[in-house]
Design an enzyme around this catalytic site. Structure first.
Site, PDB file in Angstrom:
ATOM      1  CE  LYS A 196      85.484  12.626  58.106  1.00 39.69           C
ATOM      2  NZ  LYS A 196      84.981  11.743  57.313  1.00 39.69           N
ATOM      3  NE  ARG A 206      87.339   6.628  63.114  1.00 36.99           N
ATOM      4  CZ  ARG A 206      88.787   7.153  63.200  1.00 36.99           C
ATOM      5  NH1 ARG A 206      89.524   6.639  63.437  1.00 36.99           N
ATOM      6  NH2 ARG A 206      88.827   8.565  61.887  1.00 36.99           N
ATOM      7  NE  ARG A 217      88.873   5.894  58.046  1.00 35.71           N
ATOM      8  CZ  ARG A 217      87.454   6.187  59.187  1.00 35.71           C
ATOM      9  NH1 ARG A 217      87.256   6.712  60.066  1.00 35.71           N
ATOM     10  NH2 ARG A 217      86.817   5.110  58.895  1.00 35.71           N
ATOM     11  CD  GLU A 233      91.965  19.342  51.499  1.00 35.15           C
ATOM     12  OE1 GLU A 233      91.139  19.593  50.287  1.00 35.15           O
ATOM     13  OE2 GLU A 233      92.820  18.630  51.123  1.00 35.15           O
ATOM     14  CE  LYS A 248      82.849  14.103  60.649  1.00 34.84           C
ATOM     15  NZ  LYS A 248      81.957  13.031  59.908  1.00 34.84           N
ATOM     16  CB  SER A 274      80.573  10.603  67.533  1.00 31.17           C
ATOM     17  OG  SER A 274      81.885  10.589  67.057  1.00 31.17           O
ATOM     18  CE1 TYR A 313      75.264  11.922  65.501  1.00 30.64           C
ATOM     19  CE2 TYR A 313      76.650  12.996  65.817  1.00 30.64           C
ATOM     20  CZ  TYR A 313      76.926  12.040  65.162  1.00 30.64           C
ATOM     21  OH  TYR A 313      77.553  11.483  64.244  1.00 30.64           O
TER      22      TYR A 313
END
Length: 324
Positions: A196, A206, A217, A233, A248, A274, A313
């Protein structure tokens, strides 16, 4: 001209192109992310994500039932509470919006689709970070793992079949797996958001979760400059017991997706986030691209790069097209 090699022969008609297609898309390979917000009497549009809404529990139930009827493989639920605090207490409250919605959805569709829940604190914390903060304002990895364990129990008991570990804390898969197994929830699946990235493409999301984040982040999400780190990871999460690993965002990280898919012994999924969604919708609204073709091409590209399933989506809409 005397050409013996003519690749165009395999593109001549729609029937031939279908027969020669190397990548296929099925509704069962799609997962639909959905937002449910506390305190609503009717669905509320999300301005930066045209066509996506904040659901009430009732409209969420109906939407999930419709998705199941279209053959969509799964739904990923995100809860947006009215009140937030430093430790995200609403995430573990049995009467909190996400846990209430999960019970309702599980009752509505049972095993017709895989009911999945986001296991992260950012929707529930007043500071907007994915974990508990230390005194110096940094995210405390190990204290956060304790909260993730508590969230995992709450979500499993609410009826979630798969937990989406999206917080990018070191050791989160092992910590959650141990808590679940000890409590008798060994059948609950773990979807690790392994690679990610600290991406600009999360902006509309968000808005959707009403994030109060200031700063970024970058101390816990993967640096966009790093390719090998994404694969590393994923390897660590598989070793810790992940049932599925995820990349992602999807579109900007197809190289990482291909790397992970080439070596992973477990299924690999990708999240068309998004910002990817919003860009296509905005360009289509301005008449700059063919919306439906762009949607299909983008999702096929993610599948072609190696994703076994795609969170998008457009999942229900695409499933409708495929069935038709």
């Amino acid at each position: 001209m005397n050409l013996t090699v003519r690749p165009r022969r395999a593109r001549r008609t729609p029937a031939v192109r279908r027969l020669f297609a190397e990548t296929h898309l099925d509704p069962a390979q799609l997962v639909l992310p959905l937002f449910v917000r506390e305190g609503l009497d009717e669905p509320r549009p999300i301005a930066s994500m045209p066509g996506v809404v904040h659901h009430t529990v009732d409209t969420l139930r109906r939407t999930v039932a419709e998705a199941a009827g279209l053959g969509v493989g799964g739904v990923m639920l995100y809860g947006v509470p009215e009140a937030k605090d430093a430790t995200g207490s609403g995430a573990t409250d049995p009467h909190g919006i996400l846990n209430v919605a999960t019970r309702a959805v599980a009752e509505e569709v049972g095993d017709a689709v895989v009911v999945q829940t986001d296991l992260c604190l950012d929707e529930f914390t007043d500071h907007g970070h994915c974990g508990v903060l230390a005194a110096d304002g940094s995210v405390d990895n190990d204290r956060t793992l304790l909260r993730y364990g508590e969230m995992a129990l709450a979500q499993a008991e609410a009826g979630s079949a798969m937990l989406g570990l999206s917080g990018m804390m070191d050791g989160q898969v092992a910590a959650v797996r141990e808590v679940l197994d000890t409590a008798g929830h060994s059948d609950v699946l773990l979807l690790a958001y392994s690679a990610k990235y600290a991406s600009a493409f999360y902006g509309p999301f968000r808005d959707a979760v009403e994030s109060t984040l200031t700063g970024d982040r970058r101390t816990y999400q993967v640096d966009p400059a790093n390719r090998r780190e994404g694969r590393r990871e994923a390897v660590l999460d598989v070793e810790q017991g992940a049932d599925v690993v995820m990349v992602k965002p999807a579109g900007p990280y197809l190289d990482v997706l291909a790397d992970v898919a080439a070596t992973s012994p477990v299924p690999v999924w990708a999240y068309q986030v998004s910002g990817e969604y919003a860009m296509v919708e905005a360009a289509a609204a301005n008449g700059w691209i063919d919306r439906d073709r762009a949607i299909m091409e983008s999702v096929l590209g993610i599948r072609r790069a190696g994703a076994d399933a795609v969170l998008t989506y457009w999942a229900a809409e695409i499933a409708g097209w495929l069935r038709a």
